[in-house]
Design an enzyme around this catalytic site. Sequence first.
Site, PDB file in Angstrom:
ATOM      1  N   TYR A 177       0.945  -1.128   0.001  1.00 55.47           N
ATOM      2  CA  TYR A 177      -0.058   0.089  -0.041  1.00 55.47           C
ATOM      3  C   TYR A 177       0.854   1.113  -0.112  1.00 55.47           C
ATOM      4  O   TYR A 177       1.913   1.325   0.509  1.00 55.47           O
ATOM      5  CB  TYR A 177      -0.751  -0.044   1.258  1.00 55.47           C
ATOM      6  N   GLU A 232      -3.702   7.326  -3.967  1.00 56.36           N
ATOM      7  CA  GLU A 232      -3.705   6.205  -3.391  1.00 56.36           C
ATOM      8  C   GLU A 232      -3.224   4.956  -4.561  1.00 56.36           C
ATOM      9  O   GLU A 232      -3.992   4.904  -5.403  1.00 56.36           O
ATOM     10  CB  GLU A 232      -5.106   5.959  -2.673  1.00 56.36           C
TER      11      GLU A 232
END
Length: 404
Positions: free
Chosen positions: A119, A207
């Site tokens: 991530y 993101e």
Amino acid sequence: MNIHEYQAKELLAKFGVGIPAGHAALTVDEAVEAAKKLPGPLYVVKAQIHAGGRGKGKFKELGPDAKGGVRLAKSLDDVKHDAEEMLGNTLVTIQTGDAGKQVNRLYVTDGVDIAEEYYLSMLVDRASGRIALIVSTEGGMDIEEVAHSTPEKITTITIDPAEGFMPHHGRAVAFALKLSGDLNKQAQKLSKQLYDAFVALDCEMLEINPLVETKPDSSGAAQLLVLDTKMSFDGNAMFRHPDIEALRDESEEDPAEVEASKYDLAYIKLDGNIGCMVNGAGLAMATMDIIKLNGAFPANFLDVGGGATKEKVTEAFKIILSDPAVEGILVNIFGGIMKCDIIAEGIVAAAKEVNLSVPLVVRLEGTNVEKGKEILETSGLPIVSANDLGDAARKIVAETKKAA
Ligand code: ADP
Ligand code: MG
């Protein structure tokens, strides 16, 4: 402002970021054609909506056992079948709310042999006044759960804007992802490319979830690839980026919010029944608070801005009334640059034009307030005048209850 995954990937690719090959499609035929341009044999068909959680999402029109909004397809026939099932149907994910979102576009992309899912995100951190880079080894579809139950697995690195991105920031990212050798170098390079993109494109948020490490190929080399990305931009900076503004997909936005933006009104739809028309964001927040304090809920946030003209006030009324949930309107305006009498004239004209059918309470304060109140009183319209913010909130809540 938000854009679709495939658009964000195309933007990132210009900064040298590694993404799997893929093509957008608006029809089933286009989806099959898109797949034909890819090497295969594994394809991924992805619903393009402005919301995450697609993989675990469900289509309203399909049974509970049907696959979600991110599907692995092993043949062109599978791609065709998936495209048929997805296009035009409504995908409900954890981020769309119960209403879901209709899928009008697909992205057909290369299937990647995944070794690890990481991530990585970036946002403007108001607390530190810096861009924050957030990384975790635990990427993939459960990142919210990781943040909740094992926050120690998430590392935040902030970058001083005066210093800019330095090599040590890249090393910190690679270290946090526990990467070594060539992958470590790739992570350093990638984080610099993402930072450059973030700044150059005036992003608000970027993101990447998942950022994947591929399984090693025949020569033993593995790659870091951006498999999914969400990107949003600072709306106030969009005048510098007409090419990004052109990516806006209005079908993804609330129709009333789109209409409001045409008139430069800051409007956000909420769930309550009291429509609010206010000038200044701070006053708008205070108005919403005091409505809640009096036991009701605002139907919207609406800032008509400092120089509200009669036309703007009329449009604002129309937009508020286009929401069927609105059962009463509270106008709370401070006449500073704009004088209260001018505002009152605008309100009266607008109320007549839109054939106002719900109670209207108006609280005016500021320059020429007496003249303004007189205009409202002599208008012949059932406008209730209020003296201060508390009085206004009590009155609109009471009037709405009476009318219901
Ligand atoms: P969302 O976050 O909206 O659910 P993602 O694009 O992250 O959508 O996809 C969900 C999951 O599907 C990813 O975590 C990954 O495991 C898998 N996936 C997505 N794209 C690919 C791809 N090109 N190749 C292989 N697996 C993929
Ligand atoms: Mg994702």
